[in-house]
Enzyme design. Sequence first.
Site, short mmCIF file in Angstrom:
data_model
loop_
_atom_site.label_atom_id
_atom_site.label_comp_id
_atom_site.label_asym_id
_atom_site.label_seq_id
_atom_site.Cartn_x
_atom_site.Cartn_y
_atom_site.Cartn_z
N GLY A 37 0.84 -1.21 0.00
CA GLY A 37 0.00 0.00 0.00
C GLY A 37 0.87 1.25 0.00
O GLY A 37 2.10 1.16 0.01
N TYR A 141 -2.95 -18.20 -3.64
CA TYR A 141 -3.72 -17.01 -3.24
C TYR A 141 -5.14 -17.40 -2.85
O TYR A 141 -5.61 -17.09 -1.75
CB TYR A 141 -3.72 -15.97 -4.38
N LYS A 145 -7.11 -17.59 1.05
CA LYS A 145 -8.38 -16.97 1.43
C LYS A 145 -9.38 -18.04 1.90
O LYS A 145 -10.14 -17.83 2.86
CB LYS A 145 -8.96 -16.19 0.25
N ARG A 281 -3.22 -17.29 -19.91
CA ARG A 281 -2.48 -17.13 -18.65
C ARG A 281 -2.86 -18.29 -17.74
O ARG A 281 -4.04 -18.60 -17.60
CB ARG A 281 -2.86 -15.79 -18.02
N ASP A 284 -6.32 -18.97 -15.36
CA ASP A 284 -7.50 -18.17 -15.73
C ASP A 284 -8.68 -19.07 -16.06
O ASP A 284 -8.58 -19.93 -16.94
CB ASP A 284 -7.19 -17.30 -16.97
N1 UDP Z 1 -5.95 -9.89 -18.99
C1 UDP Z 1 -5.36 -9.83 -20.25
N2 UDP Z 1 -4.19 -9.12 -20.37
C2 UDP Z 1 -3.58 -8.48 -19.32
C3 UDP Z 1 -4.21 -8.55 -18.05
C4 UDP Z 1 -5.38 -9.26 -17.91
O1 UDP Z 1 -5.86 -10.39 -21.21
O2 UDP Z 1 -2.52 -7.88 -19.52
C5 UDP Z 1 -7.20 -10.65 -18.82
C6 UDP Z 1 -7.06 -11.83 -17.88
O3 UDP Z 1 -6.61 -12.98 -18.56
C7 UDP Z 1 -8.48 -11.96 -17.33
C8 UDP Z 1 -9.01 -10.53 -17.36
O4 UDP Z 1 -8.15 -9.81 -18.25
O5 UDP Z 1 -9.25 -12.74 -18.21
C9 UDP Z 1 -8.97 -9.86 -15.99
O6 UDP Z 1 -7.68 -10.02 -15.46
P1 UDP Z 1 -7.16 -9.24 -14.18
O7 UDP Z 1 -5.72 -9.61 -13.99
O8 UDP Z 1 -7.50 -7.80 -14.30
O9 UDP Z 1 -8.04 -9.82 -13.01
P2 UDP Z 1 -8.21 -11.34 -12.47
O10 UDP Z 1 -9.30 -11.95 -13.32
O11 UDP Z 1 -6.90 -12.04 -12.61
O12 UDP Z 1 -8.62 -11.15 -11.05
#
Ligand code: UDP
Length: 329
Positions: A37, A141, A145, A281, A284
């Site tokens: 933060g 992560y 939680k 990624r 996901d």
């Molecule tokens: N995402 C993407 N490119 C990036 C960052 C995120 O395509 O550089 C996609 C990611 O794969 C997911 C969505 O955007 O489907 C939201 O990702 P973020 O990391 O914002 O949040 P998360 O879902 O991981 O909590």
Amino acid sequence: MPKVLVTGGAGYVGSHTAHVLLRKGTEVVVVDDLSRGYRHNVDAARLHVRPLADTDFLVSLMQREQFDAVLHFAAYALVGESTEKPELYFRNNVAGTVSLLDAMSRVGLRRLVFSSTCAVYGEPLVVPISEDLPKAPLSPYGESKAIVETMLSWMDRGRGMRSVSLRYFNACGADPEAGLGEEHDPETHLIPLLLRATMTGQPITIFGDDYPTPDGTCVRDYIHVLDLAEAHIAALDWLMADKPSGFFNVGTGSGYSVREVLAAVEKIVGKPVPFRIGPRRAGDSPVLVANPAKIQETLGWKARYTRIEDIVSMAWEFERKHGKRRTAI
Ligand code: UDP
């Protein structure tokens, strides 16, 4: 008005919530180790820069301040980092919470609102996701939680500690008037990265366009950080009324694909977003969308910011006004 301890109040969701609480006249004291933060998110007079692991410090602070409740945000929240360094997440998120619960038990403090996550569901079998689906986290992560949620149910039984766990979907947006917004370092979240791509011209990578979704990109439930703040206040009111413990999804109930969010950014900024398609990624899920019925019916909370354009527009205003200070951090 209750008096509350906010752990992690210098972070993204914690700082927005502390700000809304203060505006409503609630007394707020923040404990944050500033590892993630920022000092500029909290009024210096109410900030204690200490790690949660310092149980004796927490006990003396609680004895001195006589809090009515704790809002517990302090945690690390990067899925990718957690898979590489699980011990960091178990130490910070789980052991940190054990220290907090120990301190609360020692002084008889029995109300807690906990920042949980939709990552506890892993890859859900049914969408939209309701709270009765099994917990099956896919990352340390999410696991950290889920473990805390389990600990809280035992604290309820053993210590009479009442808690509300709020399972956030995709926190986003900003409160530009308050000078608060998303400032993760490094930034990994979609909306700030899309906004920055329009400014720098550096393409953002879309992580996969071959998912089983209408346009092939992942679908998420984007929930405005100010709506999250209001959900905490509803949970606090619930606990102050001596109601039982519970856990709730906090989302809008609507999903947007990565391409839809990109289109909203282009519309708000008025410029194209340079992008390339990359591989998926790890970790996901194709679709994560909340069924928010339980929190609506029980706590009376409902999202106000349901249009992605409104969320993007506030994030963009924050980025334009305050994005520069990133270089000074
Ligand atoms: N995402 C993407 N490119 C990036 C960052 C995120 O395509 O550089 C996609 C990611 O794969 C997911 C969505 O955007 O489907 C939201 O990702 P973020 O990391 O914002 O949040 P998360 O879902 O991981 O909590």
